[in-house]
Design an enzyme around this catalytic site. Sequence first.
Site, PDB file in Angstrom:
ATOM      1  NE  ARG A  89      -3.132 -13.955 -13.882  1.00 22.85           N
ATOM      2  CZ  ARG A  89      -4.079 -13.325 -14.573  1.00 22.85           C
ATOM      3  NH1 ARG A  89      -5.109 -13.995 -15.070  1.00 22.85           N
ATOM      4  NH2 ARG A  89      -4.011 -12.021 -14.787  1.00 22.85           N
ATOM      5  CG  ASP A 149      -7.825  -9.483 -10.950  1.00 23.26           C
ATOM      6  OD1 ASP A 149      -6.899  -9.388 -11.781  1.00 23.26           O
ATOM      7  OD2 ASP A 149      -8.017 -10.517 -10.270  1.00 23.26           O
ATOM      8  NE  ARG A 152      -3.953  -5.968 -15.292  1.00 21.07           N
ATOM      9  CZ  ARG A 152      -3.258  -7.080 -15.046  1.00 21.07           C
ATOM     10  NH1 ARG A 152      -3.863  -8.184 -14.657  1.00 21.07           N
ATOM     11  NH2 ARG A 152      -1.946  -7.100 -15.209  1.00 21.07           N
ATOM     12  CG  HIS A 176      -5.076 -13.125 -10.124  1.00 23.18           C
ATOM     13  ND1 HIS A 176      -5.477 -11.884 -10.541  1.00 23.18           N
ATOM     14  CD2 HIS A 176      -3.748 -13.197 -10.405  1.00 23.18           C
ATOM     15  CE1 HIS A 176      -4.439 -11.232 -11.057  1.00 23.18           C
ATOM     16  NE2 HIS A 176      -3.385 -12.013 -10.989  1.00 23.18           N
TER      17      HIS A 176
END
Length: 311
Positions: A89, A149, A152, A176
């Site tokens: 990211r 998150d 998941r 994140h």
Amino acid sequence: MSYPKVTVVGAGQVGATAAFLLAIRQVADVVLVDVAEGLPQGKALDMMHSRSVLQFGPRVSGTNDYADTAGSDLVVVTAGLPRKPGMTRDDLLSANAGIVRSVIPQVVSASPDAIVICVTNPLDIMTYLALKESGLPKERIFGMGGVLDSARFAYFIAKALNVPIDSVEALACGAHGDAMVPLPRHSMVAGTVLADTLPADEVEALVERTVFGGAEVVAFLKTGSAFYAPAASVVSMVEAVLGNTGATVPSCVYLDGEYGVSDLYMSVPATLGRDGVMAIPELELDDADLRRMQASAATIAEALDSMGLRG
Ligand code: APR
């Protein structure tokens, strides 16, 4: 029936999916805005064509002009490049910083009273940048990371234990990104703490898979990153804010001493309502988990400092 007005900046995968979910769940009228000419208009029209089939009340419109977003109650910012395989990211940093710098002033000038939820990655950095660019109080601008998150983590736990998804309450906090902090001691399966349900090595495998859950999707898609679960996570936050529910959901919020962390954005449980972040009730973490949170925060602080954003 009148609905609240939500603007979604970025009519790509995450933005358009969030817009569609907000409409079909009857949450808000949605204005999709994007720099790409025709893209938001075309997607909005396509969604409106499904109104009689799905029978939803809210309207979705598309535009390239922020004047059409004026007076929004809430704005979701998804404008930016997504990841490709092999990218973290953080690799998106400079391109997306430029986009956030151009988008935020236009958002705030059209809708000075809106709540702003950032989605653009790298999330913790982009949300901090958005705060600085916006001039908004920190309670009114925050990011979507921890909900996704945690979702998941919940999926992987339910799958590993072969239990219904609604018997799992999972929590992932922190950055994140690779420094994410899934919290097995604060995640429950049918009322029992996850860390007491499975052997430590199996818990660790679930934690690891959660941290790289987004990368797993990117590796399959090749041309972009995840969008269904991110969009669903955005919608859950929008529903908490517009419904003024006071739900406590893991959100990327500005920390001002909580968990011993200051002057950065990171995901922790936060109470959301019509005024945005209403409270940040602190978890009772043991020393090991507190150290993990602080180490995660340190990676964010380092990135902010290397960009010269703080101080
Ligand atoms: N203003 C408005 N829209 C913009 C701008 C801008 N300055 N720059 C880019 N966009 C638009 C693009 O035209 C595109 O339609 O943002 C959209 C991004 O959509 P996708 O490329 O499909 O990316 P998506 O998968 O939706 O991810 C968006 O969210 O989860 C994060 O990492 C992800 O940063 C990425 C963002």
